[in-house]
Design an enzyme around this catalytic site. Structure first.
Site, mmCIF file in Angstrom:
data_model
loop_
_atom_site.group_PDB
_atom_site.id
_atom_site.type_symbol
_atom_site.label_atom_id
_atom_site.label_comp_id
_atom_site.label_asym_id
_atom_site.label_seq_id
_atom_site.Cartn_x
_atom_site.Cartn_y
_atom_site.Cartn_z
ATOM 1 N N LYS A 68 29.210 -64.627 -17.465
ATOM 2 C CA LYS A 68 29.464 -63.181 -17.551
ATOM 3 C C LYS A 68 28.831 -62.528 -18.789
ATOM 4 C CE LYS A 68 33.648 -63.234 -14.774
ATOM 5 N NZ LYS A 68 35.004 -62.738 -14.579
ATOM 6 N N GLY A 132 41.949 -62.396 -25.058
ATOM 7 C CA GLY A 132 40.647 -63.007 -24.788
ATOM 8 C C GLY A 132 39.799 -62.154 -23.864
HETATM 9 P P1 ATR Z 1 39.710 -65.720 -21.064
HETATM 10 O O1 ATR Z 1 38.307 -65.290 -20.790
HETATM 11 O O2 ATR Z 1 40.365 -66.475 -19.949
HETATM 12 O O3 ATR Z 1 40.574 -64.619 -21.560
HETATM 13 P P2 ATR Z 1 39.556 -66.685 -23.766
HETATM 14 O O4 ATR Z 1 38.650 -65.587 -24.181
HETATM 15 O O5 ATR Z 1 39.290 -68.071 -24.274
HETATM 16 O O6 ATR Z 1 39.567 -66.847 -22.198
HETATM 17 O O7 ATR Z 1 41.043 -66.269 -24.094
HETATM 18 C C1 ATR Z 1 42.154 -67.070 -23.823
HETATM 19 C C2 ATR Z 1 43.427 -66.323 -24.186
HETATM 20 O O8 ATR Z 1 44.563 -67.146 -23.883
HETATM 21 C C3 ATR Z 1 43.538 -65.996 -25.661
HETATM 22 O O9 ATR Z 1 44.336 -64.845 -25.795
HETATM 23 C C4 ATR Z 1 44.256 -67.241 -26.195
HETATM 24 O O10 ATR Z 1 44.924 -67.039 -27.419
HETATM 25 P P3 ATR Z 1 44.120 -67.172 -28.831
HETATM 26 O O11 ATR Z 1 43.335 -65.897 -28.981
HETATM 27 O O12 ATR Z 1 45.187 -67.297 -29.853
HETATM 28 O O13 ATR Z 1 43.255 -68.386 -28.692
HETATM 29 C C5 ATR Z 1 45.258 -67.455 -25.089
HETATM 30 N N1 ATR Z 1 45.759 -68.837 -24.970
HETATM 31 C C6 ATR Z 1 45.065 -69.926 -24.602
HETATM 32 N N2 ATR Z 1 45.847 -71.009 -24.530
HETATM 33 C C7 ATR Z 1 47.096 -70.602 -24.884
HETATM 34 C C8 ATR Z 1 48.370 -71.247 -25.012
HETATM 35 N N3 ATR Z 1 48.523 -72.540 -24.762
HETATM 36 N N4 ATR Z 1 49.424 -70.487 -25.379
HETATM 37 C C9 ATR Z 1 49.281 -69.174 -25.606
HETATM 38 N N5 ATR Z 1 48.111 -68.504 -25.522
HETATM 39 C C10 ATR Z 1 47.033 -69.196 -25.155
#
Ligand code: ATR
Length: 279
Positions: A68, A132
């Site tokens: 993307k 994210g």
């Molecule tokens: P996407 O494109 O799916 O949004 P990303 O940009 O990697 O992927 O974002 C993942 C989101 O899920 C982020 O908000 C991440 O939190 P951080 O910014 O603190 O990394 C959140 N996230 C991922 N794993 C998580 C978990 N186990 N518990 C809570 N939040 C999580």
């Protein structure tokens, strides 16, 4: 001649997009084909792969994980919502040879909640979990619907803060980590974290859920997600939705860009869900 469309990604085998677009084409009586095509950028660059689609006469393509951002960078023109999302999931190959990049993920989610969930965002207090890529894509279309307030909470509070400050709007947008979410009931709560992928819950107090809240998980599966189960445990009468409608909604908006007709999503969501439950 039948117009050709496709979705590209890596991996792509389990994509539901060909089925969704076939159902849209049937519903609206459009003559088109839609394939799922694996693009491996170890074999050629993203730009070359796109040039190839254009040369083969495709009218448009959808772009999914992990391309993307490449799609965003390669487009000749970007729509405003692609710019705010900083990601592109839909290409329109124009007659003059240029490529317009759009992002229909956010409007897909917004339309799913408004049309299929029967909840308008106007004057609602919205809580978004996560900051994210997925959340970045929905904020622009969400602001356009004039909610009363938006609070973004994220594991990494700073990321939520930075994201919230990117938008210039009269709508109050606040941000925090999990512990500092203002204690109140929110009308619409959207989980945009990838925690559900691992079957985990963001550690948020269930007190944010009121009896009349709509709780939406961007993830979906054969069963209600852990996040939806958690919401029901806290408030048995709250409304919950999973992200299958967002998937169908983003496809519907892409279909509209290409074909000029907006298909109805509800019957397609139902068919795709039945299919998922059988497999
Ligand atoms: P996407 O494109 O799916 O949004 P990303 O940009 O990697 O992927 O974002 C993942 C989101 O899920 C982020 O908000 C991440 O939190 P951080 O910014 O603190 O990394 C959140 N996230 C991922 N794993 C998580 C978990 N186990 N518990 C809570 N939040 C999580």
């Amino acid at each position: 001649m039948t117009d050709r469309y496709a979705v590209i990604g890596y991996p792509i085998g389990h994509s539901k997009s060909p089925m969704i677009h076939r159902l849209f084409a049937e519903q609206t009586q459009q003559d088109l084909s839609y394939e799922a095509i694996l693009v491996d950028t170890d074999d050629s660059s993203f730009q070359w792969a796109i040039a190839d689609f254009k040369n083969q006469g495709y009218k448009g393509i959808n772009i999914t994980v992990p391309y993307k951002l490449d799609a965003f960078e390669t487009a000749d023109q970007l729509t405003e919502r692609a710019q705010t999302a900083h990601a592109v999931n839909t290409y329109i190959f124009n007659e003059d040879g240029t490529i317009t990049g759009d992002n229909t993920d956010g409007i897909g989610l917004i339309n799913d909640i408004e049309l299929n969930g029967d909840r308008l965002f106007k004057n609602q207090k919205v809580l978004i979990l996560g900051a994210g890529g997925a959340v970045q894509g929905i904020l622009g279309p969400l602001i356009d619907k004039l909610p009363a307030t938006i609070h973004i909470a994220n594991r990494t509070a700073h990321r939520a803060d930075v994201l919230g400050k990117r938008f210039i709007t009269d709508i109050p947008i606040s941000a925090s980590g999990w512990e500092d979410i203002p204690a109140q009931h929110y009308d619409i709560i959207i989980n945009g974290t990838s925690a559900s992928l691992e079957g985990k819950l963001p550690p948020v107090s269930a007190e944010v859920i009121g009896e009349n809240s709509l709780v939406y998980d961007m993830m979906y599966g054969q069963k209600p997600t852990v996040f939806m189960d958690w919401a029901h445990q806290a408030q048995p009468n709250c409304q919950t939705m999973d992200g299958l409608g967002m998937l169908v909604g983003q496809a519907a908006e892409a279909f509209y860009l290409w074909r000029g007709v907006r298909p109805e999503t509800a019957p397609v969501i139902q068919t795709v869900r039945e299919q998922m439950q059988q497999s």
